[in-house]
Enzyme design. Structure first.
Site, PDB file in Angstrom:
ATOM      1  N   ASP A 173       0.857  -1.187   0.000  1.00  0.00           N
ATOM      2  CA  ASP A 173       0.000   0.000   0.000  1.00  0.00           C
ATOM      3  C   ASP A 173       0.892   1.235   0.000  1.00  0.00           C
ATOM      4  O   ASP A 173       1.714   1.420   0.905  1.00  0.00           O
ATOM      5  CB  ASP A 173      -0.901  -0.020   1.239  1.00  0.00           C
ATOM      6  CG  ASP A 173      -1.994   1.035   1.175  1.00  0.00           C
ATOM      7  OD1 ASP A 173      -2.166   1.642   0.102  1.00  0.00           O
ATOM      8  OD2 ASP A 173      -2.667   1.249   2.198  1.00  0.00           O
ATOM      9  N   ASP A 264      -3.007   2.643  -5.883  1.00  0.00           N
ATOM     10  CA  ASP A 264      -1.976   2.675  -4.846  1.00  0.00           C
ATOM     11  C   ASP A 264      -1.944   1.428  -3.978  1.00  0.00           C
ATOM     12  O   ASP A 264      -1.327   1.428  -2.915  1.00  0.00           O
ATOM     13  CB  ASP A 264      -2.192   3.902  -3.950  1.00  0.00           C
ATOM     14  CG  ASP A 264      -3.541   3.869  -3.241  1.00  0.00           C
ATOM     15  OD1 ASP A 264      -4.426   3.127  -3.692  1.00  0.00           O
ATOM     16  OD2 ASP A 264      -3.708   4.594  -2.242  1.00  0.00           O
ATOM     17  N   GLU A 265      -2.571   0.350  -4.417  1.00  0.00           N
ATOM     18  CA  GLU A 265      -2.682  -0.828  -3.556  1.00  0.00           C
ATOM     19  C   GLU A 265      -2.732  -2.088  -4.407  1.00  0.00           C
ATOM     20  O   GLU A 265      -3.372  -2.115  -5.462  1.00  0.00           O
ATOM     21  CB  GLU A 265      -3.954  -0.712  -2.709  1.00  0.00           C
ATOM     22  CG  GLU A 265      -4.198  -1.859  -1.766  1.00  0.00           C
ATOM     23  CD  GLU A 265      -5.524  -1.721  -1.042  1.00  0.00           C
ATOM     24  OE1 GLU A 265      -5.785  -2.535  -0.147  1.00  0.00           O
ATOM     25  OE2 GLU A 265      -6.306  -0.800  -1.386  1.00  0.00           O
TER      26      GLU A 265
END
Length: 667
Positions: A173, A264-265
């Site tokens: 993350d 973003d993950e």
């Protein structure tokens, strides 16, 4: 003000703006008013008794004195303040906050707004549900639950046997992704509290702003009250996508089949990669994080564990710019979950947390001690989820295909009530949804529309189409029909969802589904040798009907070559006449064309025959009238008008006979 966009499934958006999952919201049986989820009649009777008692208590509560009413109001305001804090109140960087002060500021800033009133109604409804559950709890807490406990213990043993400790799952993350990308372009932003978004909603904030309680999903005007010096930066998605592409290139080196959850993950399965190196799982993940920083100057946090659920929890422990490794050992996992807050479990939202805390469950370890009571109080889906959380069990598969049940697009905007503007918004969202469906090669049957009013009340409608669709035109047509049923309306959010999904079939599959191939046969020559297939000229209709092959239908060029090549014959079933035929592909195509022509002509003739019967019927009535009139004439001769009617009737009878003959032929 520009529209603030939130696409629930498109991975171009940050995970921080996706609406939270909540076990009890997602479990339909929790909201049922019937008693279907009770194990026996006794429990149902206890629940009915508890509801009746609750109604009596509610009536009696109206006569309470001011002191008790004040206490109840104080408790209600406290739960509402916690609710208004939002879904992201537990995110990294917020643990050291004075949450009571922050919640009070949010409460005062929201008071009197439509959002406040809507949240107040939801909180009141939830309080009522919890009160009813607690009364059920009071009814069964002193009962002998030995049988229930034995059932649960057996279930725990079954789940324990299914535990998979062979995989190394990593959840990565990016830290305050949008804010960190903005800080790369303007390093001065690192030294001031900053958030990305607008006055309507913030997508994320840096860690300086989080110290004041500013977080994702929060309206900008409330964030300003929490942090007057806050600097807000508008969204720049091209920059975020470019940075995400660099990060994903690194992921592919370690797991080509990694599962992105947002820009973003992502989840990575490092099991295969670990067989190619002497590095430990923790060392590999540290190497990945270093490569990310060298490539993008951005930091990432990670969790490494035996499954996705625990890995996600672990990635939040040492944020920002840290990682946590949980050994794949049953004892280590059970020790980890023992003191894990129930709110940290993915899938547990504010509602579930409040319900479980009311039942005395604050950590995953508390589930075991109250397992028999929870078995009686919760639905099977919810209880099974709780057991898996206690055991630290989760999925080890990174395939998203099995979990993809729907796809949707939604947008938040300034209030709209004009019908034309609303229909235009439907067209825009339908086009975006169609693009997403095409990108993933999907189509669906059920179209849903979601409308959030300016009062924050949410309305939803759905319609199932007879066949699978994926085009923007089809989606928009259905969505507009659903929208019309809600007009007039003043909304600030619209979403369109497609569900009942299946992969799009290619053109060949679309045709082949109408044909049934029984067996394949190859004609051999006199010596028993197989011959290659030679294309044939279109055969004569007589050959087609008999299902045989005439030598004259073979290509003359093939005969001149002196070969004995013969076509490949197949036992095929015609989808039109349902006859089983033995012929090659060109013959079969010709046969299908003939059948289709017959069906079309027959339909036309039947329509003409029906119309002819109506005309003849009306003609007979007219002829009877004319004949009667002529018989009453003095000279007894048939009138000219009557003769004309009789001539027309004769022609119609001849036409009818001709149509019948043609119908017999085409049948």
């Amino acid at each position: 003000m520009e529209d603030q966009s939130v696409d629930e499934f498109e991975d171009q958006y940050s995970s921080q703006v996706i609406e939270e999952e909540d076990l009890f919201f997602d479990d339909p049986s929790f909201d049922q008013d019937d008693n279907n989820h009770f194990e026996d009649g006794e429990s149902a009777a206890l629940f009915a008794q508890a509801v009746a008692q609750h109604n009596q208590l509610s009536t009696h509560a109206q006569d309470k004195d001011d002191e008790i009413q004040g206490q109840a109001q104080e408790v209600s305001e406290e739960t509402l303040r916690n609710r208004l804090a939002g879904a992201s109140a537990h995110k990294a960087g917020l643990d050291s906050l004075d949450k009571d002060r922050v919640n009070q500021i949010i409460y005062e800033a929201s008071k009197g707004s439509a959002f406040f009133e809507n949240e107040q109604k939801k909180d009141h409804a939830l309080t009522k549900r919890i009160d009813e559950m607690l009364q059920r709890y009071d009814q069964i807490k002193d009962l002998d639950l030995t049988l229930e406990q034995s059932i649960v213990d057996h279930k725990i043993r079954e789940l324990e046997e299914s535990r998979d400790l062979t995989q190394a799952i990593c959840h990565l993350d990016m830290d305050a992704f949008y804010a960190s990308v903005e800080e790369l372009d303007d390093p001065s932003l690192k030294d001031v509290p900053m958030a990305v978004g607008g006055m309507s909603m913030l997508c994320t904030s840096n860690y300086l702003a989080r110290k004041s309680g500013v977080r994702s999903g929060m309206p900008g005007f409330i964030a300003i009250k929490l942090c007057p010096s806050l600097k807000m930066i508008p969204l720049h998605f091209p920059k975020y996508r470019a940075a995400s592409a660099k990060v994903r290139d690194i992921f592919k080196k370690y797991d080509p089949d990694f599962l992105p959850m947002s820009l973003d993950e992502a989840y990575l399965n490092l099991t295969k990669y670990l067989t190619t190196t002497d590095l430990s799982p923790a060392e590999v993940v540290e190497q990945i994080r270093n490569e990310i920083f060298e490539s993008t100057r951005l930091t990432a946090s990670a969790g490494i564990a035996a499954n996705r659920m625990i890995a996600k929890v672990c990635s939040d422990i040492n944020k920002p710019n840290g990682q946590y490794f949980l050994p794949s050992e049953p004892e280590a996992i059970m020790e980890f979950t023992k003191n894990l807050s129930i709110r940290k479990v993915p899938g547990v939202g504010r509602v579930t947390q409040r319900v479980l805390e009311a039942l005395g469950v604050k950590t995953c370890g508390d589930i075991y001690g109250r397992r028999a009571l929870l078995y009686r109080l919760l639905s099977p889906i919810s209880f099974n989820f709780m057991l898996k959380s206690y055991l630290g069990l989760g999925s080890t598969s990174l395939s998203s295909e099995s979990s993809r049940k729907s796809m949707s697009v939604e947008r938040t905007f300034n209030p709209i009530s004009d019908r034309a503007a609303l229909r235009q918004k439907v067209d825009q969202l339908s086009e975006l949804l169609a693009q997403d469906l095409a990108k993933d090669g999907l189509r669906g049957k059920t179209v849903s529309i979601k409308l959030k009013l300016t009062s924050f009340t949410v309305r939803a409608r759905a319609k199932t189409f007879p066949s699978y669709i994926s085009s923007s035109k089809d989606i928009a047509r259905i969505a507009k029909d659903l929208l019309e049923k809600e007009l007039p309306v003043n909304i600030r959010l619209m979403g369109i969802r497609m569900s009942t999904l299946k992969p799009q079939a290619n053109e060949d599959q679309g045709v082949k589904k109408y044909f049934s191939v029984v067996t394949n046969k190859i004609i051999n020559d006199d010596d028993g040798n197989s011959n290659n297939y030679t294309p044939m000229k279109r055969p004569r209709p007589d050959d087609i009907e008999s299902g045989t092959i005439n030598d004259t239908s073979i290509d003359t060029d093939t005969e001149m070559q002196g070969t004995s090549s013969r076509p490949v014959l197949m036992d095929l079933i015609c989808p039109i006449c349902n006859r089983q035929l033995q012929m090659d592909n060109p013959q079969f195509n010709y046969h299908v064309d003939e059948c289709l022509t017959k069906v079309t002509v027959k339909a036309i003739l039947q329509e003409q025959d029906h119309q002819g019967m109506e005309v003849i019927g009306s003609g007979e009535d007219s002829n009877n009238s004319s004949t009667s009139s002529s018989c009453n004439s003095e000279n007894g001769h048939t009138s000219n008008h009557s003769r004309k009617r009789m001539g027309t009737s004769n022609r119609q009878l001849r036409d009818k006979a001709r149509i019948k003959s043609l119908l017999d032929y085409y049948s």
